[in-house]
Scaffold this motif. Structure first.
Motif, PDB file in Angstrom:
ATOM      1  N   ILE A 309       0.872  -1.180   0.000  1.00 21.71           N
ATOM      2  CA  ILE A 309       0.000   0.000   0.000  1.00 21.71           C
ATOM      3  C   ILE A 309       0.894   1.210   0.000  1.00 21.71           C
ATOM      4  CG2 ILE A 309      -1.886   1.182   1.146  1.00 21.71           C
ATOM      5  CD1 ILE A 309      -2.602  -1.625   0.389  1.00 21.71           C
ATOM      6  N   PRO A 310       0.900   1.974  -1.073  1.00 22.62           N
ATOM      7  CA  PRO A 310       1.731   3.183  -1.074  1.00 22.62           C
ATOM      8  C   PRO A 310       1.237   4.157   0.018  1.00 22.62           C
ATOM      9  CG  PRO A 310       0.261   3.169  -2.961  1.00 22.62           C
ATOM     10  CD  PRO A 310       0.084   1.856  -2.293  1.00 22.62           C
ATOM     11  N   SER A 311       2.145   4.724   0.763  1.00 28.25           N
ATOM     12  CA  SER A 311       1.692   5.669   1.817  1.00 28.25           C
ATOM     13  C   SER A 311       1.498   7.029   1.196  1.00 28.25           C
ATOM     14  CB  SER A 311       2.754   5.726   2.925  1.00 28.25           C
ATOM     15  OG  SER A 311       3.633   6.809   2.736  1.00 28.25           O
ATOM     16  N   LEU A 312       0.294   7.583   1.418  1.00 26.66           N
ATOM     17  CA  LEU A 312      -0.068   8.856   0.784  1.00 26.66           C
ATOM     18  C   LEU A 312      -0.403   9.857   1.883  1.00 26.66           C
ATOM     19  CD1 LEU A 312      -2.422   7.303  -1.890  1.00 26.66           C
ATOM     20  CD2 LEU A 312      -0.032   7.920  -2.160  1.00 26.66           C
ATOM     21  N   ASN A 313       0.013  11.060   1.711  1.00 24.66           N
ATOM     22  CA  ASN A 313      -0.314  12.089   2.712  1.00 24.66           C
ATOM     23  C   ASN A 313      -1.760  12.497   2.495  1.00 24.66           C
ATOM     24  OD1 ASN A 313      -0.545  14.261   4.300  1.00 24.66           O
ATOM     25  ND2 ASN A 313       1.474  15.085   3.873  1.00 24.66           N
ATOM     26  N   ARG A 314      -2.631  11.814   3.275  1.00 22.48           N
ATOM     27  CA  ARG A 314      -4.049  11.935   2.991  1.00 22.48           C
ATOM     28  C   ARG A 314      -4.511  13.366   3.258  1.00 22.48           C
ATOM     29  NH1 ARG A 314      -8.583   9.418   5.675  1.00 22.48           N
ATOM     30  NH2 ARG A 314     -10.240   8.959   4.159  1.00 22.48           N
ATOM     31  N   LYS A 315      -4.038  13.871   4.398  1.00 17.55           N
ATOM     32  CA  LYS A 315      -4.475  15.233   4.775  1.00 17.55           C
ATOM     33  C   LYS A 315      -4.199  16.176   3.652  1.00 17.55           C
ATOM     34  CE  LYS A 315      -3.911  15.117   9.796  1.00 17.55           C
ATOM     35  NZ  LYS A 315      -2.978  13.995   9.854  1.00 17.55           N
ATOM     36  N   GLU A 316      -2.964  16.085   3.192  1.00 17.46           N
ATOM     37  CA  GLU A 316      -2.557  17.038   2.150  1.00 17.46           C
ATOM     38  C   GLU A 316      -3.461  16.918   0.953  1.00 17.46           C
ATOM     39  OE1 GLU A 316       1.683  17.167   1.918  1.00 17.46           O
ATOM     40  OE2 GLU A 316       1.573  17.599  -0.243  1.00 17.46           O
ATOM     41  N   LEU A 317      -3.732  15.637   0.616  1.00 17.15           N
ATOM     42  CA  LEU A 317      -4.601  15.434  -0.540  1.00 17.15           C
ATOM     43  C   LEU A 317      -5.972  16.031  -0.280  1.00 17.15           C
ATOM     44  CD1 LEU A 317      -3.576  11.812  -1.489  1.00 17.15           C
ATOM     45  CD2 LEU A 317      -3.084  13.914  -2.735  1.00 17.15           C
ATOM     46  N   MET A 318      -6.471  15.668   0.885  1.00 17.42           N
ATOM     47  CA  MET A 318      -7.775  16.190   1.247  1.00 17.42           C
ATOM     48  C   MET A 318      -7.758  17.699   1.183  1.00 17.42           C
ATOM     49  SD  MET A 318      -9.819  13.644   2.156  1.00 17.42           S
ATOM     50  CE  MET A 318     -10.937  14.090   3.497  1.00 17.42           C
ATOM     51  N   GLY A 319      -6.678  18.211   1.751  1.00 18.55           N
ATOM     52  CA  GLY A 319      -6.553  19.677   1.783  1.00 18.55           C
ATOM     53  C   GLY A 319      -6.666  20.234   0.389  1.00 18.55           C
ATOM     54  N   ASN A 320      -6.091  19.571  -0.474  1.00 17.13           N
ATOM     55  CA  ASN A 320      -6.147  20.046  -1.860  1.00 17.13           C
ATOM     56  C   ASN A 320      -7.418  19.602  -2.564  1.00 17.13           C
ATOM     57  OD1 ASN A 320      -3.730  21.127  -1.368  1.00 17.13           O
ATOM     58  ND2 ASN A 320      -2.512  19.543  -2.363  1.00 17.13           N
ATOM     59  N   GLY A 321      -8.275  18.988  -1.750  1.00 22.02           N
ATOM     60  CA  GLY A 321      -9.596  18.696  -2.292  1.00 22.02           C
ATOM     61  C   GLY A 321      -9.635  17.443  -3.109  1.00 22.02           C
ATOM     62  N   THR A 322      -8.778  16.542  -2.758  1.00 17.86           N
ATOM     63  CA  THR A 322      -8.819  15.256  -3.463  1.00 17.86           C
ATOM     64  C   THR A 322      -9.045  14.160  -2.445  1.00 17.86           C
ATOM     65  OG1 THR A 322      -7.015  16.193  -4.703  1.00 17.86           O
ATOM     66  CG2 THR A 322      -7.636  13.926  -5.216  1.00 17.86           C
ATOM     67  N   ASP A 323      -9.934  13.261  -2.753  1.00 20.39           N
ATOM     68  CA  ASP A 323     -10.196  12.196  -1.790  1.00 20.39           C
ATOM     69  C   ASP A 323      -9.821  10.860  -2.409  1.00 20.39           C
ATOM     70  OD1 ASP A 323     -10.900  10.641   0.229  1.00 20.39           O
ATOM     71  OD2 ASP A 323     -13.067  11.046   0.127  1.00 20.39           O
ATOM     72  N   ILE A 324      -9.187  10.075  -1.587  1.00 23.10           N
ATOM     73  CA  ILE A 324      -8.804   8.749  -2.085  1.00 23.10           C
ATOM     74  C   ILE A 324      -9.598   7.662  -1.372  1.00 23.10           C
ATOM     75  CG2 ILE A 324      -6.465   9.313  -2.811  1.00 23.10           C
ATOM     76  CD1 ILE A 324      -5.519   8.399  -0.052  1.00 23.10           C
ATOM     77  N   GLY A 325     -10.650   8.041  -0.770  1.00 21.09           N
ATOM     78  CA  GLY A 325     -11.498   7.050  -0.115  1.00 21.09           C
ATOM     79  C   GLY A 325     -10.800   6.451   1.089  1.00 21.09           C
ATOM     80  N   ASP A 326     -11.271   5.204   1.455  1.00 25.85           N
ATOM     81  CA  ASP A 326     -10.675   4.588   2.652  1.00 25.85           C
ATOM     82  C   ASP A 326      -9.205   4.332   2.411  1.00 25.85           C
ATOM     83  OD1 ASP A 326     -13.253   4.644   3.086  1.00 25.85           O
ATOM     84  OD2 ASP A 326     -13.636   2.482   2.955  1.00 25.85           O
ATOM     85  N   TRP A 327      -8.457   4.552   3.484  1.00 29.23           N
ATOM     86  CA  TRP A 327      -7.019   4.291   3.349  1.00 29.23           C
ATOM     87  C   TRP A 327      -6.462   3.951   4.700  1.00 29.23           C
ATOM     88  CZ3 TRP A 327      -5.242   3.384  -1.174  1.00 29.23           C
ATOM     89  CH2 TRP A 327      -3.875   3.279  -1.391  1.00 29.23           C
TER      90      TRP A 327
END
Lengths: 737, 293, 612
Positions: A309-327
């Motif tokens: 599972i690649p580790s993704l900076n979810r917050k940052e993504l979210m912050g930028n308005g992108t959602d990757i669903g459950d992680w």
């Protein structure tokens, strides 16, 4: 008065012993004299002439009767056989008369007919050789042509051309009319060289050189003088296993002060090969294990990451308005990590995977992606989705899914086996898919995406494609119809019912221990290799990955991957050759093994089935590899047996040679070119230069070495000692490479 | 004082005999051996050639062997054909000897000493028996003239019994004569004990196989020993007796040697017919079953 | 013998005159002949009743007619008959008419083995060739003479043509021949050819019909009967002397340079002498038992050693022993046969070196059996003959004589060391070791022309020769592989076809006869009556009487006496074979040869070859 002594008289006077014979002697066996007193009338005696004449007659009669009896008994021609058959043939044609009613028991009449044509049974047209080949054709399919060396077509023409040139030179060999080379059209007979009825112990294959010299007259009067020099014999073959003798002897062994004994690595006393008990390579355990096992172990204990599972900076993504669903939370801190090579391959096999990989940085490091960049974020999202898809696929479709994706990989790389499409069963693929555990993936899914481990997501406008509900629903739906038709469960899938290996263990523990068992202790999250010392699958929670730990040297699954990685042409513009994107462990393997080399030199030519393998020639490298390792024998990983290296025209057996004390030491013939130990650098260079190329580290053998013993009055110099006659086209080509 | 004016008198008559005799010597040695050598070489090279052209050399060697045997048998024909001029028999005989040797060589090229298979074995055995008897006969023939000459003047085989009887008779008379007087009786006694069986019976088989002078020496010595009992007259009789013993022994010797010659001469021909039959069969079978030649 | 009747066939015993010389002899002719001289004045009482003169004429004679030029008697042929001229006239040519043709066979001595190979496949020479060679040689001798006399002399051509079945041989151009050659005419009542007939030898002259001639042929059995008449006998003897004297002298090469006058003188002075019995064999039988020395002593002495050389002795027929006293006995140096000369060396010595003290005879000459000699007185020799002889032909001087005028020379040297009195022509004589010569002489083997000689160093007694002989003669061999033996040399009991075949003497029917030109003596079984005369008269017992058998081997017996019917049988040298004597061909060891022992050359040659 004088009287004549009649010669050639059958009778002599009966009185002659007493010394008073009648001068005239008897006539027609009766006393001729008109003696006055009857006492003088003698009973004539038989003379030596009479006896010898009667002996002559009787002997002749006996012979006549005997022969005519044998003749009248002609149905049973064995009476006329000039001698017993050689053992093998005799066993084959067990006569009923001998009492043995074996499976081949045939009556004595037809016994001769089975080899002698033109009798009452066989049609006179058939030649004896045809009868021979009834049985022997599979050994020598080309022998049916009955031409020199079983050749036909172009090669025969060329051979005969040479032959004719020689023929003109040989002074009066046409004397008897039929010169052997002139036999392009009319076939040779087996019996011309193989003489039967020489007794059971007679070796039908033993041959005088005159047979060969019927054609090879000029060149080969004697081995020592006329035989051409060897060309780089017996080396000059690429090695599929790079072993540098010089290096080992002068560096490694000397360092360890170990005895560098050839026999340790090259003699296998429990089996016999083409050249005797000497083998080019022996199993790792015998030869290399002492030094090479440990590094291999340390290399593979990390395990082979199949899916991470690649580790993704979810917050940052979210912050930028992108959602990757459950992680999973562990993988949600920062964008980092590399896509492991196998995962890359799996991704590539998926639709759109190829595009995705192109978007990723060539180094494969996710860090290099700038999350503020819209494009990059999209890529990351795609990646996350792809990851989930892969997990789902492997979880749901199990080994079939795996197989199909690999197949897709393969098929992208050029055609498979000629006239072979995926529709056909491909043993290689099947083996590849074998042992891939879906339940592990499912378990991982549950662990990382279903139970609380995931951060509850609050989404305004969830992208329809990415709704976890759908995902779970989709899984569940799968579960339903799984439950519905339990009959067609994959063997791996039944573990679906127990949700967690830990639980499984737990429940087992309970069952086994009963109520008053010892207190159940908590699992400590241990390193993989502690538990998987002998290889297997596991979930690595640190790295958030599904890991495969190879079982050690020559692990089947790993070697499949390496084959795939090496053999599939990198025509696509993916940066597969970048170091990080390669399977790390493969380095260990490549130290010694080289598929390229293995493929570069020829098919394993065992004389019995070379035709089969020959049909596989001129195919794509991958398909060759597939073919080679299809039967589970990792043929192209192993070094080729000596048989592969000897051209079928030549044969050699170590055993008789090694019995001689003088040359029992291998080095007396195989001389390593030694180097001055001062410059270890050039040693290294020497050793490391193209380890898979034909190695010049052994001095090529000279004819003189053999000619020392192989003299007419010593070890013998007959052609057939070292040469085979029945080579056929393939062998001919082999011999003239 | 004689003078002979017809210097060439009738030497023409015999010159041709002489010529033949003169060249006979050379001819009997040189020419046949040369021929045989040539034939041998030819067979060798034929065999090598056929082997070199992957043919079955057994046929070449076999047929040459057969040809040689046929020629060897022609000697028998030659001996019976006298009305046609076919050259001296002596030449034939010598050639027969040499070719006989050659045939053994050709056999060696053709087959093993004793082959397998009953037909071939019988054939081989008959061949060897003929060849051996021939060789022995040859040796015997070469040796016997000297032996015969050693045993007194030649005597015809058919006459030996008669002579023996005469000698025995003389011996008996001598003994009777000596028996009368006292001072010679010892000879008679001696005769009665030792000599009469010697004169009367034929010799033992061993003697007839390999005649030797031992018995004679023993008897003669024994005779001389009784000299002391004899008067001068008796001694003379004794000497006569010794001479008779000698004569009897010579006769026995002659008959032994002559019989030996006859025996081997006839033994050489015993299996001839069988050999021919077997050879024919062998040739037919060989051709019948040979796949290639 | 009843039991064996099946083995026998009865037949009439053949008798003399079963087969007359000419069955068509007519009584009328006989009567007519009886009226002719000399028969007309013969005394018919002297003939026994069983063979009257008439019977003799009827059975042993025939009448022959010849045209001018026909050859009646040819020189060199063996004669069995005498001829009496009844009508016309004939001419006798005392010198040979024919030049030697072709080169004699013995000139091919130094031949390569290739020739020898040819030789092998040519036929072994028949005695016919041999004797004809002899003829040529004799012819050659007188031929040289004629040639030396004058070159241009016609060679008479003889032609053969057949007139009414009989082939006649005649000379072309008879007159030229008569002019060219010396001949003497014979008229009616004269007889010729009797010499050869009586002495069983060859004709010494050729007789040709001069005009249409009628001749009475008398075969020698008849002639012998006729000798009972005294006048006829005397006539024969007288004639015999002069003709034989003349012919022999003319043929003696020593005298060939004499002119006719000198020759006449020689002929006049020479006298002929017959020593010993014509039927010498019977006496020989007795003497044979005696020891050698007495034998020699008994032999009639012709010339004694140490005596003055009164005349030169030419041997005309028979054999003489040449010997000298050695110790207490006589050592035989050689044996002399026809054409040999005795005493020439001494005379030559005297003529050339010591005219004043001549040497006496160095050896003595003894008659072996019957010998005919001519004595030429020394004076004639010294005056007429020796001056004409070339030195080359004269014997060498006698270096150390055994006898000189003073008698026996004391310093006796071994004869071998005295090659002084042995000269080339004769050297070969002394090459044989004396013992062998003596053996030959004592056994009278010197008589043999085709003696069977077996080398016991090679003979294995394989009897191949006997078998060969038997198979050529209906299963019965014609010789016995045994006989007198000298060291390794065995002289087998096979007919030697003697120079002087005494066996022929007694034969009443002429069954045993000598072939005209081959000289082979054979027995005609048709005429043989089995009287055993020949078998008994053969000194070597080489003739064997055998029972007559038919092809089934049944013995023939006399119908009256039931006694077996015998016939004489002996070697006929395989006349019917073209290949010569079978025995010699059949010997596998080259041990047996037929060889001429009447001359020593052949023997010497063979012995040297044998020595290797």
């Amino acid at each position: 008065m004088n009287h004549y002594r009649l010669p050639r008289q059958p009778f002599k006077c009966g009185n002659s012993p007493t010394g008073a014979p009648c001068p005239l002697g008897p006539i027609r066996g009766r006393c001729s004299q008109s003696h006055a007193d009857p006492t003088l009338v003698c009973r004539p005696l038989r003379t030596l002439d009479w006896w010898s004449r009667s002996i002559q007659v009787s002997v002749t009669l006996v012979a006549l009767i005997g022969v005519s009896l044998a003749w009248s008994n002609f149905g049973n021609k064995q009476t006329l056989a000039p001698g017993p058959l050689s053992r093998s043939h005799a066993q084959l044609l067990v006569s009923v008369q001998t009492g043995i009613d074996g499976p081949h028991g045939i009556d004595s009449a037809s016994r001769c007919d089975s080899c002698h044509p033109g009798n009452d049974t066989a049609s006179p047209a058939t030649k004896q050789s045809d009868l021979c080949l009834k049985c022997h054709v599979q050994e020598m399919p080309d022998a049916v042509h009955g031409s020199p060396h079983d050749l036909h077509g172009k090669s025969l023409a060329e051979l005969v051309a040479n032959g004719d040139r020689r023929e003109t030179k040989s002074n009066w060999s046409h004397w008897l009319g039929r010169s052997p080379i002139a036999w392009k059209e009319n076939a040779t007979e087996c019996s011309q060289c193989h003489r039967e009825h020489q007794g059971s112990s007679h070796d039908l294959k033993e041959m005088t050189s005159t047979r060969c010299q019927a054609c090879h007259r000029e060149q080969f009067h004697s081995f020592s003088t006329n035989h051409p020099e060897f060309k780089n014999y017996p080396y000059g073959r690429t090695k599929s296993i790079a072993f540098d003798h010089v290096k080992h002897r002068d560096l490694h062994f000397s360092k360890k002060a170990a005895n560098f004994d050839c026999k340790v690595c090259h003699v296998q006393s429990d089996q016999v090969g083409v050249v005797g008990q000497v083998f080019r390579s022996v199993p790792l355990e015998q030869a290399c294990a002492s030094c090479h096992k440990e590094p291999i172990q340390s290399a593979i204990q990390e395990g082979l990451i199949v899916l991470q599972i690649p580790s993704l900076n979810r917050k940052e993504l979210m912050g930028n308005g992108t959602d990757i669903g459950d992680w999973p939370t562990q993988a949600s801190q920062l964008t980092d990590g590399i896509i492991p090579p196998i995962m890359r391959l799996l991704i590539e096999s998926e639709p759109g995977g190829h595009a995705l990989l192109k978007e990723l940085p060539t180094s494969g490091r996710l860090v290099e992606l700038d999350t503020r960049d819209e494009q990059a974020r999209a890529t990351l999202v795609k990646l996350s989705i792809m990851t989930k898809q892969l997990m789902q696929k492997l979880a749901n479709e199990g080994q079939r899914g795996f197989r199909s994706s690999v197949e897709r990989l393969v098929s992208t790389s050029g055609p498979l086996l000629a006239n072979d499409r995926s529709s056909q069963p491909n043993p290689w693929l099947d083996r590849f898919a074998n042992g891939v555990p879906p339940d592990l993936f499912r378990a991982a899914w549950n662990e990382w995406f279903e139970n609380g481990s995931t951060v509850p997501m609050v989404s305004q406008n969830p992208s329809p494609s990415l709704s976890p509900v759908r995902l779970s629903a989709s899984i569940r739906s799968v579960d339903d119809d799984l439950l519905g038709k339990g009959s067609k469960l994959n063997p791996g899938d039944d573990s679906l019912l127990l949700n967690d290996p830990s639980n499984l263990l737990d429940s087992h523990g309970l069952d086994s221990q009963g109520h008053n068992g010892p207190p159940f202790e908590r699992f400590k999250d241990s390193r993989a290799w502690d538990q998987l010392a002998f290889g297997g699958w596991m979930i690595d929670r640190q790295r958030m990955a599904i890991v495969y730990v190879p079982s050690g040297h020559a692990d089947a699954w790993l070697s499949r991957w390496i084959e795939l990685e090496e053999m599939r042409p990198s025509e696509n513009s993916l940066p597969n050759d970048v170091e990080q994107n390669k399977i790390a462990m493969a380095k260990q393997c490549r130290q010694c093994h080289s598929l390229q080399a293995a493929l570069k030199h020829d098919q394993p030519l065992h004389h019995d089935n070379w035709t089969a393998s020959f049909r596989q020639a001129n195919q794509s490298p991958l398909s060759q590899v597939m073919f080679a390792s299809a039967e589970g024998s990792n043929a192209c990983w192993k070094s080729k047996s000596r048989a592969a290296n000897l051209s079928p025209i030549t044969k050699f057996d170590h055993t008789p040679h090694l019995t001689l004390p003088k040359i029992s030491d291998c080095r007396s013939c195989h001389q390593l070119e030694s180097f001055n130990l001062g410059g270890s650098t050039d040693l290294v260079t020497k050793g490391s230069t193209s380890p898979h190329e034909p190695h010049g580290e052994f001095a090529p053998m000279q004819k003189a070495q053999c000619a020392g013993c192989h003299q007419p009055n010593a070890a013998g110099e007959s052609c057939t000692q070292c040469h085979n006659y029945h080579v056929g086209i393939k062998g001919w080509l082999e011999g003239h490479k | 004082m004689a003078s002979k004016t017809q210097t060439h008198a009738s030497s023409a008559t015999t010159s041709v005999h002489a010529l033949a005799a003169q060249h006979g010597r050379i001819g009997c040695r040189l020419i046949p051996s040369a021929t045989v050598l040539v034939i041998w070489l030819v067979i060798r090279s034929l065999r090598n050639q056929s082997a070199a052209s992957l043919q079955n050399e057994a046929f070449v060697t076999g047929y040459s062997l057969a040809a040689i045997c046929v020629f060897l048998m022609l000697l028998g024909v030659r001996k019976r054909v006298l009305s046609v001029q076919l050259g001296r028999l002596a030449i034939w005989q010598q050639t027969h000897h040499y070719l006989g040797l050659l045939s053994v060589g050709a056999y060696a090229l053709h087959a093993k000493i004793l082959t397998t298979g009953w037909l071939e074995s019988l054939l081989a055995m008959s061949f060897w028996s003929i060849a051996l008897s021939g060789l022995i006969g040859w040796y015997v023939n070469r040796r016997s003239p000297r032996l015969l000459r050693a045993a007194g003047p030649q005597i015809l085989r058919q006459d030996i019994p008669e002579r023996t009887r005469l000698i025995a008779k003389q011996a008996l008379e001598l003994a009777l004569a000596s028996a009368g007087k006292n001072d010679t009786a010892a000879l008679a006694d001696h005769y009665l004990v030792l000599l009469s069986p010697f004169f009367a019976t034929r010799r033992s088989l061993i003697y007839r196989l390999s005649p030797s002078g031992n018995t004679r020496r023993r008897l003669v010595a024994g005779l001389e020993n009784i000299d002391r009992y004899l008067s001068e007259e008796g001694r003379n009789q004794r000497r006569e007796m010794s001479l008779l013993v000698q004569a009897k022994d010579d006769l026995d010797f002659q008959s032994a040697i002559q019989n030996r010659i006859r025996f081997w001469a006839s033994a050489h021909t015993w299996v001839l017919g069988g050999f021919l039959v077997l050879t024919t069969a062998h040739v037919i079978v060989a051709h019948r079953f040979a796949s290639s030649w | 013998m009843k039991t064996h009747s099946s083995d026998q066939i009865a037949m009439d015993r053949p008798v003399r005159w079963d087969h007359p010389l000419d069955p068509e002899m007519l009584t009328r002719a006989v009567c007519w002949i009886l009226d002719q001289p000399p028969f007309s004045d013969m005394n018919s009482d002297v003939f026994p009743s069983h063979s009257s003169l008439e019977d003799i004429l009827r059975h042993d004679c025939r009448i022959l007619r010849y045209e001018p030029g026909d050859i009646i008697v040819r020189e060199g042929d063996y004669g069995g008959s005498a001829y009496l001229v009844l009508r016309g006239s004939v001419r006798a040519f005392l010198e040979s008419l024919w030049q030697p043709r072709g080169k004699p066979t013995d000139s091919s001595h130094s031949s390569t083995w290739l020739d020898w190979l040819k030789q092998q496949f040519k036929q072994v020479p028949l005695p016919s060739q041999a004797t004809s060679n002899e003829n040529r040689r004799e012819g050659s001798r007188s031929g040289n003479q004629t040639a030396s006399a004058d070159k241009n002399r016609p060679t008479p051509l003889q032609q053969i043509e057949t007139v009414d079945g009989k082939s006649r041989i005649f000379l072309q151009d008879i007159n030229a021949v008569i002019n060219g050659f010396q001949s003497e005419p014979l008229g009616v009542g004269e007889i010729f050819g009797e010499m050869a007939a009586i002495t069983r030898s060859q004709h010494r002259y050729t007789v040709v019909a001069n005009s249409p001639t009628v001749v009475l042929e008398i075969r020698w059995q008849g002639l012998r009967m006729m000798r009972r008449d005294k006048t006829f006998r005397d006539y024969l003897d007288a004639r015999f002397r002069e003709t034989s004297l003349q012919t022999h002298l003319r043929e003696t090469p020593l005298l060939r340079f004499l002119d006719d006058a000198a020759m006449e003188k020689v002929i006049a002075q020479t006298n002929i002498e017959s020593i010993g019995e014509r039927e010498w064999f019977s006496e020989y039988r007795d003497t044979q038992k005696l020891d050698v020395q007495t034998q020699i002593a008994r032999e009639p002495l012709i010339a004694a050693e140490g005596h003055v050389v009164k005349d030169l002795i030419l041997i005309r027929a028979g054999f003489a022993r040449l010997s000298f006293e050695q110790g207490r006995g006589h050592q035989t140096v050689a044996y002399l046969g026809r054409g040999h000369v005795f005493g020439l060396a001494e005379l030559a010595h005297r003529f050339r070196y010591s005219a004043n003290n001549p040497l006496p005879y160095q050896e003595s000459l003894r008659a072996l059996g019957f010998v005919d000699i001519l004595r030429i007185p020394s004076e004639i020799v010294l005056t007429h003959i020796l001056p004409k002889i070339r030195n080359a032909e004269l014997p060498k001087p006698i270096a150390n004589p055994r006898y000189d005028s003073g008698g026996l020379v004391v310093s006796e040297l071994l004869p071998s060391s005295r090659e002084g009195y042995v000269y080339p022509a004769e050297k070969s004589l002394s090459n044989l070791e004396t013992s062998l010569v003596e053996f030959l002489v004592d056994e009278r083997l010197i008589n043999g022309k085709q003696t069977m000689l077996i080398d016991l160093d090679r003979c294995t007694g394989c009897d191949e020769c006997v078998k060969a002989c038997a198979s050529t003669h209906e299963g019965t061999p014609r010789f016995v592989r045994n006989g007198p033996q000298f060291g390794p040399l065995l002289f087998a009991h096979a007919c030697m076809h003697c120079t002087d075949p005494v066996c022929m003497i007694g034969c009443p029917t002429g069954a045993i006869a000598r072939d005209q030109d081959s000289g082979v003596i054979s027995i005609d079984l048709q005429t043989c009556i089995g009287c055993k005369t020949c078998a008994e008269s053969c000194p070597y017992s080489n003739i064997v009487m055998i029972q007559v058998r038919d092809e089934k081997g049944r013995a023939a017996v006399d119908r009256k006496t039931q006694l077996p019917i015998l016939q004489a049988s002996k070697c006929d040298l395989c006349q019917e074979l073209t290949t010569g004597p079978a025995c010699q061909n059949a010997c596998p060891h080259q041990a047996l040869i037929r060889i001429d022992t009447s001359e020593t050359h052949a023997l010497e040659h063979w012995l040297t070859k044998r020595a290797g």
